[in-house]
Design a protein around this motif. Structure first.
Motif, short mmCIF file in Angstrom:
data_model
loop_
_atom_site.label_atom_id
_atom_site.label_comp_id
_atom_site.label_asym_id
_atom_site.label_seq_id
_atom_site.Cartn_x
_atom_site.Cartn_y
_atom_site.Cartn_z
N ASN A 235 -26.49 -15.47 23.79
CA ASN A 235 -25.85 -16.13 24.87
C ASN A 235 -26.31 -17.71 24.21
O ASN A 235 -25.31 -18.58 24.21
CB ASN A 235 -26.16 -16.18 26.32
CG ASN A 235 -25.45 -17.12 27.05
OD1 ASN A 235 -24.12 -17.32 27.35
ND2 ASN A 235 -26.34 -17.95 27.62
N ASP A 238 -24.41 -18.66 21.01
CA ASP A 238 -23.09 -19.08 21.06
C ASP A 238 -22.90 -20.25 21.96
O ASP A 238 -21.79 -21.09 21.48
CB ASP A 238 -22.46 -17.66 22.14
CG ASP A 238 -22.50 -16.62 21.23
OD1 ASP A 238 -22.91 -16.50 19.89
OD2 ASP A 238 -22.31 -15.53 21.86
N ASN A 239 -23.50 -20.64 22.82
CA ASN A 239 -23.49 -21.96 23.69
C ASN A 239 -23.87 -23.09 22.83
O ASN A 239 -23.14 -24.12 22.69
CB ASN A 239 -24.35 -21.64 25.00
CG ASN A 239 -23.54 -21.46 26.12
OD1 ASN A 239 -22.81 -22.10 26.64
ND2 ASN A 239 -23.66 -20.27 26.32
N TYR A 379 -31.28 -29.54 26.54
CA TYR A 379 -30.66 -28.17 27.05
C TYR A 379 -31.89 -27.16 26.83
O TYR A 379 -32.63 -27.02 26.05
CB TYR A 379 -29.54 -27.76 25.86
CG TYR A 379 -28.73 -29.01 26.09
CD1 TYR A 379 -27.67 -28.81 27.20
CD2 TYR A 379 -28.06 -29.60 24.86
CE1 TYR A 379 -26.56 -29.83 27.14
CE2 TYR A 379 -27.17 -30.66 24.87
CZ TYR A 379 -26.44 -30.93 26.08
OH TYR A 379 -25.33 -31.66 26.10
N ASN A 403 -28.96 -23.09 30.38
CA ASN A 403 -28.08 -22.04 30.07
C ASN A 403 -26.63 -22.55 29.76
O ASN A 403 -25.88 -21.84 30.07
CB ASN A 403 -27.95 -20.87 30.97
CG ASN A 403 -29.55 -20.10 30.94
OD1 ASN A 403 -30.16 -20.16 29.95
ND2 ASN A 403 -29.72 -19.91 32.19
N GLU A 404 -26.42 -23.74 29.14
CA GLU A 404 -25.28 -24.20 28.93
C GLU A 404 -25.39 -25.54 28.13
O GLU A 404 -26.69 -26.19 28.19
CB GLU A 404 -24.46 -24.56 30.34
CG GLU A 404 -23.22 -25.34 30.42
CD GLU A 404 -22.31 -24.43 29.61
OE1 GLU A 404 -22.05 -24.37 28.40
OE2 GLU A 404 -21.29 -23.81 30.48
N THR A 405 -24.21 -26.00 27.40
CA THR A 405 -24.23 -27.32 26.87
C THR A 405 -23.26 -28.06 27.11
O THR A 405 -21.99 -27.69 27.45
CB THR A 405 -24.29 -27.07 25.20
OG1 THR A 405 -22.98 -26.47 24.86
CG2 THR A 405 -25.52 -26.36 24.77
#
Length: 472
Positions: A235, A238-239, A379, A403-405
């Motif tokens: 994950n 991928d992010n 991040y 858990n995000e960009t």
């Protein structure tokens, strides 16, 4: 010394006209401000396809869907939030008074500053012009916007659309080269917002200092990402690939390098390669991948990669294709073992090169970040509260996403801005309203009050009062 270039003279005349108009109506009602915001919303959404087409032509290739998601959707949401909350933001804020000032009352009254200057970069020309304008209009200001010469079609169309929507003494757009940009930053605006590189930010701040013009600087820097030891690894990768390839990495908050648990470098490369194949199949002709804005920027990225390679780094192409100078299509390349002193590790990359930096402990990762200038974004990929709390409280960045960009920028209730070398000040939401307002403190004293008790001539009475006041 006065600059007598025609475009600079026109800019100075425009600023005078807007200032005179502001003085005639220094505090527009909420209904007036809301009407301006609605007009801006309508013109942007009605012409979103034409603006996206212009952007596509300026870049050489930029997906309309990407433009709509990354620029127009954010603009729409920001305006809608301002329309929901702006009337409340305008209200005076009551404040407490200390006991010795009673029965006085205290409040803070938001007032428009006057005429705001906005300098727009080329990478997100609509979002980074309209975003600050939303805050400025919500606060009741007038504005002059300087667009980038690197997006000439978009800039010209935006100027035309704004001229159709607003009177020039309210909102106006000027276009020109670096000479006009330098003159623009030297004008006596009531507030100046600049989005761009840290290097140019120094020049803008120096120019603004001549008139003590307050500035908001939205700069850049090397925004780090940490993949925690127990993160959901796939994950995270991928992010990071998604955040790094949006607009081909030409994003001020794109992840600039990744701190990855030592020994996970190859796993990162393999997962990133698979993710690229999923996101951008047939890379050479894929319509969703953005071109680098100009030959000069393309050549700079090649130079960064070549210098790192010559210094001992390894380059890991993820698409099986080389950068193409004709189309300016530059695939995502992961870089390992880049020496810390090479330009790739010192400069903001602003493109699809992604260095990996292995770390052994969380202490090491935090120390690596804190040894460098404070970034615009940070991040973290982790689920355990201990790691999240430590990174949140032991590092400083303009903004942070877990858990995000990138998506913290899309949250219109969060302020957006840098810290240290990555900028100063913030806008979006209430913070944007406050940035473009003078939050005027007002104290109202009652008819009957104790002010006379502490007036000269000083003597026993004042001494007794001071003794009493110092005890409480």
């Amino acid at each position: 010394m006065k600059n007598d270039l025609p475009e600079v003279a026109a800019l100075e005349a425009l600023l005078r006209d807007q200032r005179h108009a502001y003085l005639r109506a220094p505090y527009p009602s909420w209904d007036t401000r809301a009407a301006h915001l609605k007009a801006l919303r309508k013109v942007m959404l009605d012409h979103r396809d034409a603006l996206a087409d212009a952007m596509h032509a300026d870049f050489g290739n930029r997906s309309k869907q990407e433009v709509l998601l990354a620029e127009f959707l954010l603009v729409k949401e920001e305006i809608d939030a301002a329309l929901r909350h702006g009337k409340r933001w305008m209200k005076a804020q009551r404040r407490s008074t200390n006991k010795w000032l009673l029965p006085a009352r205290a409040k803070v009254v938001p007032q428009p500053l006057g005429v705001v200057g906005i300098i727009v970069p080329w990478n997100y020309p609509v979002l980074l012009a309209v975003g600050p304008l939303i805050s400025a209009l919500t606060a009741g200001n007038r504005a002059i916007i300087k667009m980038s010469e690197l997006t000439p079609r978009t800039s010209a169309l935006f100027e035309q659309l704004i001229a159709q929507t607003f009177s020039p003494d309210h909102v106006a757009v000027v276009n020109g080269d670096a000479t006009l940009a330098a003159a623009f930053s030297a004008q006596p605006f009531d507030h100046l917002l600049f989005t761009g590189s840290t290097k140019v930010g120094h020049e803008v701040m120096r120019a603004a200092a001549e008139h003590l013009t307050p500035v908001t600087l939205e700069l850049g820097g090397k925004s780090p990402a940490i993949i925690g030891a127990h993160a959901r690894f796939d994950n995270a990768v991928d992010n990071l690939v998604a955040g790094k390839t949006l607009n081909a990495g030409q994003t001020c908050i794109a992840p600039d390098y990744v701190l990855v648990p030592r020994g996970k470098e190859q796993a990162f490369i393999e997962r990133a390669r698979a993710r690229m194949a999923t996101m951008y199949p047939g890379f050479e002709q894929n319509p969703d991948y953005t071109s680098i804005i100009s030959a000069r920027h393309f050549e700079r990225l090649e130079r960064l990669a070549d210098e790192a390679l010559a210094a001992g780094a390894q380059l890991h192409a993820l698409t099986g294709t080389a950068p193409d100078p004709t189309s300016r299509r530059f695939p995502l390349i992961v870089v390992t073992n880049a020496p810390d002193d090479c330009a790739l590790m010192q400069e903001e990359i602003f493109g699809p090169l992604l260095p990996l930096v292995p770390y052994d402990t969380l202490d090491d990762a935090i120390a690596w970040i804190n040894a460098r200038p404070r970034p615009l974004a940070l991040y973290l990929f982790a689920d355990d509260s201990g790691t999240i709390d430590r990174v949140t409280h032991e590092t400083i960045a303009g903004g942070m996403a877990i858990n995000e960009t990138l998506m913290h920028l899309a949250c219109e209730s969060l302020p957006f801005g840098g810290v240290g070398a990555s900028g100063m000040g913030a806008y979006h939401g209430y913070e944007g309203f406050a940035t473009f307002s003078k939050m005027k403190p007002v104290l109202t004293q009652a008819r009957l009050n104790a002010r006379g008790w502490i007036s000269p001539p000083y003597g026993k009475r004042v001494n007794a009062l001071l003794k009493l006041m110092m005890r409480f």
